[in-house]
Design an enzyme around this catalytic site. Structure first.
Site, PDB file in Angstrom:
ATOM      1  N   SER A 181       7.128  -3.456 -10.334  1.00 42.80           N
ATOM      2  CA  SER A 181       5.710  -3.232 -10.010  1.00 42.80           C
ATOM      3  C   SER A 181       5.422  -2.126  -9.009  1.00 42.80           C
ATOM      4  O   SER A 181       4.270  -1.731  -8.847  1.00 42.80           O
ATOM      5  CB  SER A 181       5.083  -4.532  -9.514  1.00 42.80           C
ATOM      6  OG  SER A 181       4.788  -5.349 -10.616  1.00 42.80           O
TER       7      SER A 181
ATOM      8  N   SER B 177       2.522  -3.677 -11.616  1.00 42.81           N
ATOM      9  CA  SER B 177       1.240  -4.202 -11.183  1.00 42.81           C
ATOM     10  C   SER B 177       0.605  -3.428 -10.022  1.00 42.81           C
ATOM     11  O   SER B 177      -0.592  -3.545  -9.799  1.00 42.81           O
ATOM     12  CB  SER B 177       1.388  -5.666 -10.758  1.00 42.81           C
ATOM     13  OG  SER B 177       2.246  -5.767  -9.639  1.00 42.81           O
TER      14      SER B 177
ATOM     15  N   LYS C 240      -1.743  -2.882  -1.282  1.00 44.22           N
ATOM     16  CA  LYS C 240      -1.954  -3.659  -2.500  1.00 44.22           C
ATOM     17  C   LYS C 240      -2.598  -4.987  -2.111  1.00 44.22           C
ATOM     18  O   LYS C 240      -2.215  -5.596  -1.094  1.00 44.22           O
ATOM     19  CB  LYS C 240      -0.602  -3.907  -3.171  1.00 44.22           C
ATOM     20  CG  LYS C 240      -0.662  -4.632  -4.504  1.00 44.22           C
ATOM     21  CD  LYS C 240       0.746  -4.802  -5.074  1.00 44.22           C
ATOM     22  CE  LYS C 240       0.751  -5.443  -6.438  1.00 44.22           C
ATOM     23  NZ  LYS C 240       2.137  -5.557  -6.957  1.00 44.22           N
TER      24      LYS C 240
END
Lengths: 466, 483
Positions: free
Chosen positions: A173, A149, A74
């Site tokens: 997330s 996210s 990420k």
């Protein structure tokens, strides 16, 4: 393919890491045009790291399961020499001179970084629509969001572009996008994995964790990234078990509590239906389903938004236009909203009513979990109260977006570990089963998730076209 | 002026001496180093970097608290103090708000007790450098100082004059040096002052509006700035103006304070607990252990010196000012006291006189500290004993001492090399005297005829021949021979 399968191919020299990496890069090139999971692809770094992995494998030394296996990170995870943007325009030109501990850990076992994955700007969101760059699509339905996210991480694993990825989880997330994309997502106990080098959302809530195709893979990745880090004062010195060792221990006689608050209104009946089927499965496996209660669940969302935004408002103060080259105009609307919210909550005259009160209620939420865990081994529920939604469906209503975190936020407030495993489908859309355990009980948590996974075949189903 | 009370409170920032910075492993010894060479992701506030508390700095802070007679908090928490300034890379400073390391203490300044509200630990900022580069006016930032441990000592508004403010600041400076936690080098900004100044009608309970003078970096400027500010406020009140709450800066070149910002524009720091730093616990046992490492502090030393050595307050203050000087004095006295002769009190007086005189003089002249002095207490004691035994005159001893300072040689060697030893041997003197008397028979007969000045002439002649003769001894022997 799972890490386990790839590992045995590498070990028996059916394929080299370099070949595997080239394959992965080709797959990414093709697949990414459909899902837009990556913000940057790093072929040079990957091929170089694959060479090191091949050398290690050739040396016949004991190699780790992750050696030579491609992965993605990420883009809030800082990588030396590789642009790290946190999906924000503010950091468009930021090339870090250092690496996050979790990346260092993966490098040390000769893992292969193939790219950085999309997410909501500074990890603020539940759909990855807040990325300043691209909209990542859900591989199960390209019209729908992958969740967020860590939407890029979940979509990339779900679409088979990487065998695993790391995400970060502040209020769901990792788990919520894993649920939306039908992959396994683990949020470890706060303090289990180093936060050094994670561009923070909420420092008291963030944890990095694996997004994988299987529970076993999750355990294998956790083995490498978990542990005390002297560079992170909030990481904990505690024995590290081999999480992959006793996965098939089973769940006989263990108690699974369903908080009565979880199945109240606000949960999509379709989600509820899949979840109840999943809980039936647990019962079939010998687990005991009991009712439990997390009475302050209702307060979790407001408490979370006050605490997280307060931390955000100070974390983002450094992007003042002086050192990172971009003025504050480059912040996206959600980011600005949270800076305002947090600044307000901490302001003199409001602190007691907002931040301080939220901190006190957070303690009560923590106690809710402790009370519940006196009677049950696990708390289960749907990971998300809703099915993957369509682009734009919720962006205009931040509150609706915030409610997508309803079942995932309390764990971060309490610091307990939780996992989302593929729990079934409703009209072709994935529904995740979330299992929560008490602090530092990842081993037990993974055993329960494994039992469920092995008794179902949801994790074997793959989205069409990938 | 007599109708008003002056009320002053000081905030003193002291840089603590540690190997590494407050929250990272970058070197804290930044002075004179190349800009931005003592930095890391944490003190540059790069995204994702985390702070880790320097335990050594916390122990130093506890020592400071103990030296200020404070209560030490077992539970230490750090808070984020948000404000914007280009030298503050995170956009907030890690400081302590409601749980400072130490609180409720005091120090004595002369006979007056100045209460300490609190001492808290925080981090220093970077440094802005404004200069012109190829015609452009630019501001550069050096982050070498960013994150260096600072302790802020906040007094109660107990100070009543500019002079007392200066003396209080000096007392804090002295304490910091005694406990060895800080270099407190004023030239390297190791200590900075903010002064809160207000005036109120004499006897009035309620405090007047305070004005804060920020960032004063010398004792002299502190005294000047407070004096200026008091005068300014008195003038303002006399002419019917209202004092406004504001922050002012001391402009040394103009010799005045100027307004920097008013209360309306002062920032809301939005303190809240730093989520990256779990609270640190020091249990009472650990604090006790730290307390045991503290040396004898100036006040205790002063009263012990009064009791043990019966020196006057001024002499004691000179000795105690620097604990190294006090130690040198006591070590010398301890060796000296083991010898026969005069009482310990008399010996203390002798050593003290030397320290106040010659020792301080050479330290000042050479610009060195006493621990850099080549003269050890043991060799210095030898010199004292030579004086006692009349082997050297007091005058010559000063010369011997200067040589000891210069060369580090023992006094025995120096008096031989420089022929400074007094001749007191009667036989040896007798021979010389007889020679002189034989050569100056006229003067001898004049003296015997009653001309007293002839004695001085003969005395001079003998002194010239018997170099280094002890004058007292010579006078006696000469008188004897002339009888």
């Amino acid at each position: 393919m799972t890490i386990k399968e790839l590992h045995s191919k590498l070990k028996t020299k059916q394929i080299s890491s370099s070949e595997l990496t080239k394959e992965a890069l080709e797959k990414i090139e093709k697949g990414n045009s459909k899902v837009a999971a990556f913000l940057s692809i790093t072929p040079e770094v990957a091929l170089e790291q694959a060479k090191h992995a091949d050398a290690l494998i050739a040396s016949e030394k004991e190699v780790c399961w992750l050696t030579g296996i491609p992965f993605g990170l990420k883009d809030v995870i800082v990588t030396e020499g590789i642009t790290t943007t946190a999906a924000s325009k503010i950091l468009e030109d930021f090339t870090p001179p250092y690496s996050a501990t979790v990346y260092e850990n993966l490098k040390s076992v000769k893992g292969v970084l193939v790219g950085k994955l999309n997410c909501d700007e500074f990890a603020m969101g539940a759909s990855t629509e807040n990325s300043a760059y691209v909209k990542t699509k859900n591989p199960w339905d390209l019209e729908r969001v992958p969740g967020g996210s860590s939407g890029g991480s979940a979509a990339a694993v779900s679409a088979g572009l990487v065998p695993y990825a790391l995400g970060t989880d502040t209020g769901g997330s990792i788990r919520q996008p894993s649920s939306f994309c039908s992959v396994v997502g683990l949020k470890p106990t706060y303090g289990r994995v180093s936060r050094y080098g994670l561009i923070p959302l909420g420092n008291s809530l963030d944890q990095a964790g694996p997004i994988t195709n299987s529970v076993e893979d999750s355990a294998v990745v956790l083995n490498i990234i978990a542990g005390f880090d002297p560079k992170d004062s909030t990481s904990v010195k505690k024995d590290l078990p081999d999480y992959s060792k006793n996965l098939s221990k089973g769940i006989k006689e263990l108690k699974f509590g369903i908080p009565k608050e979880y199945l109240a209104e606000g949960v999509d009946p379709k989600v509820k239906e899949v979840f109840l089927r999943a809980s039936k499965k647990i019962e079939d496996l010998g687990g005991k389903i009991v009712e439990t209660s997390l009475p302050r669940s209702e307060q979790a969302i407001p408490v979370y938004y006050i605490i997280m935004s307060s931390e955000v408002s100070t974390n983002l103060a450094r992007y003042d236009g002086i050192r990172f080259g971009k003025s504050r105009d480059f912040f996206g609307p959600e980011t600005k909203r949270r800076i305002m919210l947090g600044t307000y909550a901490l302001s003199s005259g409001y602190y007691d009513a907002y931040y301080l009160k939220a901190a006190k209620v957070r303690q009560l939420i923590f106690e809710d979990f402790q009370n519940a865990f006196e009677k049950v081994d696990f708390i289960i529920g749907p990971t998300s109260p809703i099915l993957p939604f369509k682009f734009g469906e919720r962006v205009d209503n931040p509150l609706q977006m915030y409610l997508a975190d309803l079942f995932t936020v309390p764990q971060n407030l309490a610091g307990v570990p939780a996992i989302s495993v593929p729990g079934g489908f409703s009209e072709g859309l994935p529904v995740g089963l979330q299992i929560t355990a008490n602090h530092f009980e990842e081993e037990k948590l993974l055993q329960a998730a494994y039992a469920f996974e092995q008794a179902t075949d949801f994790h074997k189903q793959k989205p069409e076209g990938f | 002026m007599n109708n008003y009370d002056i009320v002053i409170g000081l905030e003193i920032h002291v840089q603590l001496k540690t190997e590494s910075k407050m929250f990272c492993s970058s070197s804290a010894n930044y002075f004179g180093e190349k800009p931005n060479s003592r930095v890391c992701p944490t003190c540059l506030a790069l995204p994702g970097a985390l702070p880790v508390t320097n335990r050594q700095a916390m122990e130093n802070a506890i020592k400071v608290g103990l030296a200020l007679n404070c209560k030490i908090n077992n539970f230490n928490r750090f808070d984020r103090k948000s404000y914007f300034y280009p030298d503050l890379p995170k956009g907030f400073q890690i400081s302590q708000f409601d749980l400072p390391v130490a609180k409720d203490g005091f120090v004595m300044v002369g006979e007056r007790k100045i209460r300490i509200n609190r001492a808290h630990q925080e981090e220093d900022t970077g440094k802005l450098i404004h200069q012109e580069i190829v015609g452009d006016k630019v501001s550069l930032i050096d982050f070498n100082r960013s994150g260096v441990p600072l302790i802020e000592i906040v007094s109660e508004p107990d100070i009543t004059s500019a002079e007392e403010a200066k003396n209080y600041a000096k007392k804090i400076h002295q304490l910091m040096r005694y406990i060895g936690v800080a270099d407190v080098d004023m030239e390297k900004a190791g200590m900075r002052f903010d002064a809160n100044v207000s005036i109120k009608p004499k006897g009035e309970k309620e405090l007047g509006t305070k004005v804060e003078i920020k960032n004063i970096n010398s004792f002299t400027f502190l005294e000047k700035a407070v004096n200026f500010e008091v005068a300014r406020q008195l003038r303002a009140i006399d002419s019917g103006e209202k004092i406004i709450q504001e922050t002012r800066g001391w402009i040394e070149s103009k010799g005045e304070t100027v307004s920097q910002r008013t209360k309306e524009t002062s920032p809301d720091y939005r303190y809240f607990p730093d989520p990256d730093l779990p609270p640190l616990n020091f249990d009472s046992e650990e604090i006790e252990t730290i307390a045991k490492t503290l040396p004898e502090l100036p006040d205790a030393k002063t009263s012990r010196f009064e009791q043990d050595y019966h020196l006057n307050p001024y002499e004691i203050s000179v000795l105690v000012e620097d604990q190294n000087v006090a130690n040198w004095f006591e070590e010398t006295l301890n060796i000296y006291s083991k010898t026969q002769g005069i009482s310990k009190t008399e010996k203390a007086k002798i050593v003290s006189n030397w320290v106040q005189g010659e020792v301080m003089r050479v330290l000042k002249e050479l610009g060195i500290s006493i621990w850099e002095l080549k003269v050890e207490p043991a060799s210095f004691t030898e010199l004292l004993l030579m004086i006692d035994k009349n082997r050297v005159s007091k005058q010559a001893a000063k010369q011997v001492f200067s040589e000891m300072v210069r060369t580090g040689e023992m006094p025995e060697k120096i008096i031989k090399d420089l022929k400074l030893e007094q001749v007191s041997d009667v036989l040896e003197l007798g021979t010389t005297i007889e020679e002189v008397l034989a050569d100056n028979q006229k003067a001898v007969s004049d003296y015997k005829a009653g001309k007293d000045s002839s004695f001085d002439f003969l005395f001079g002649q003998v002194m010239r021949r018997a170099k280094g003769a002890n004058p007292t001894a010579l006078r006696e022997v000469l008188k004897e021979k002339l009888k």
